[in-house]
Design a protein around this motif. Structure first.
Motif, PDB file in Angstrom:
ATOM      1  N   SER A 185      -0.698  -6.349  -8.383  1.00 41.47           N
ATOM      2  CA  SER A 185      -2.149  -6.447  -8.331  1.00 41.47           C
ATOM      3  C   SER A 185      -2.658  -6.249  -9.740  1.00 41.47           C
ATOM      4  N   GLY A 186      -3.974  -6.227  -9.898  1.00 44.39           N
ATOM      5  CA  GLY A 186      -4.542  -5.993 -11.211  1.00 44.39           C
ATOM      6  C   GLY A 186      -4.707  -4.525 -11.543  1.00 44.39           C
ATOM      7  N   LEU A 187      -4.178  -3.628 -10.715  1.00 39.90           N
ATOM      8  CA  LEU A 187      -4.335  -2.190 -10.926  1.00 39.90           C
ATOM      9  C   LEU A 187      -3.417  -1.731 -12.055  1.00 39.90           C
ATOM     10  N   ASP A 188      -4.010  -1.292 -13.162  1.00 38.15           N
ATOM     11  CA  ASP A 188      -3.209  -0.905 -14.327  1.00 38.15           C
ATOM     12  C   ASP A 188      -2.902   0.583 -14.375  1.00 38.15           C
ATOM     13  N   MET A 189      -3.286   1.301 -13.332  1.00 33.33           N
ATOM     14  CA  MET A 189      -3.089   2.739 -13.302  1.00 33.33           C
ATOM     15  C   MET A 189      -2.395   3.144 -12.016  1.00 33.33           C
ATOM     16  N   GLU A 190      -1.583   4.191 -12.072  1.00 34.88           N
ATOM     17  CA  GLU A 190      -0.945   4.724 -10.879  1.00 34.88           C
ATOM     18  C   GLU A 190      -2.030   5.173  -9.896  1.00 34.88           C
ATOM     19  N   ILE A 191      -2.066   4.572  -8.723  1.00 33.23           N
ATOM     20  CA  ILE A 191      -3.092   4.896  -7.738  1.00 33.23           C
ATOM     21  C   ILE A 191      -2.497   5.719  -6.597  1.00 33.23           C
ATOM     22  N   HIS A 192      -1.495   5.178  -5.929  1.00 29.26           N
ATOM     23  CA  HIS A 192      -0.877   5.869  -4.801  1.00 29.26           C
ATOM     24  C   HIS A 192       0.427   6.566  -5.198  1.00 29.26           C
TER      25      HIS A 192
END
Length: 280
Positions: free
Chosen positions: A156-163
């Motif tokens: 995805s476009g998520l560039d940061m650790e989310i989960h």
């Protein structure tokens, strides 16, 4: 700036941000007791960097290439803090004096390497006082570990650790004084964000099925989720658990709609998993 008679807390606060110029002044104004504050900027198009620097924070620019490491691990690996502790705080999370004091006491312990933190939440402009509590392992000793290593390729476009959560060597504990989480920027933003989260979760669920080593590193809560997230009953289970068992019903309409949208989120993950299996 804090009173010179009050020693700085030996902890670096790290704030990942993108286009957060409006929120940062209040967030940063509450962090004057900490030894250092760092803003990790993802090439913001607004004045995030300028605002952060004006409030005394150090700014580091991060450009993700779609692979490991993402933002938080990149910071820990390439710019490790000089302090013994690090606190990761999002730009929509606001600490108060009670939390700061609780943190200052907690990090004096020698037998703990990390702390699970609790967060208040709101939805549709109303506070959520019940339901499944939000918890993150966001405060830990520098060098005790890193966030989970996931070899994704731009899922995805998520560039940061989310989960992802930190994998630490040592004992963890909990700070019960909550951090105020103001994640209420409108329903459209909520939906866009959760579509991104769902796409990422579907990719990770599929990847975990063939990676026993990664599975061993999961928490018990994560194992339950990833073991059953593709099941047809899981979304309804989550709704009943958060709305009935955890008393989300007491939050009125906001509690009902929040539980409903979270069930929609888990149904979306299930459908994405089925779609992925058909395209293999």
């Amino acid at each position: 700036m804090p009173d010179n008679a009050v020693p700085r807390i030996p902890c670096t606060v790290v704030i990942p941000a993108r286009n957060e110029a409006a929120a940062l002044p209040e967030v940063l104004s509450r962090l004057s007791r900490f030894a250092e504050v760092v803003v990790l900027d993802s090439q913001s198009e607004d004045a995030t960097a300028e605002v952060a620097e004006a409030h005394g924070a150090r700014v580091l620019q991060f450009a993700w290439d779609g692979r490991y490491p993402k933002k938080r691990n990149w910071f820990l690996l390439t710019h490790p803090p000089a302090t013994p502790w690090v606190l990761f705080l999002d730009a929509d999370e606001f600490v108060d004096a009670a939390f700061v004091e609780a943190l200052a006491r907690a990090i004096r312990r020698d037998d703990v390497v990390g702390y699970w933190l609790t967060y208040s939440n709101s939805f549709l402009g109303r506070p959520l006082r019940h339901g499944v509590p939000q918890r993150k392992l966001a405060l830990f000793r520098v060098g005790a570990g890193l966030y989970e290593r996931i070899e994704e390729e731009a899922w995805s476009g998520l560039d940061m650790e989310i989960h992802e959560h930190p994998i630490l060597e040592g004992r963890t504990a909990e700070i019960t004084v909550p951090i105020e989480h103001r994640d209420d920027r409108g329903l459209a933003q909520f939906l866009r964000k959760h579509i991104d989260y769902a796409a990422w979760e579907a990719k990770r669920t599929a990847a975990l099925a063939g990676d026993p080593l990664a599975w061993e590193a999961l928490t018990g809560r994560q194992r339950f989720k990833y073991r059953h997230i593709g099941a047809g009953w899981y979304a309804m289970f989550y709704f009943v658990y958060t709305y009935v068992v955890k008393l989300g019903v007491l939050d009125g309409r906001a509690g009902y709609h929040y539980a409903t949208y979270k069930a929609w989120y888990f149904r979306t993950i299930r459908l994405l998993l089925r779609e992925q299996s058909r395209t293999k």
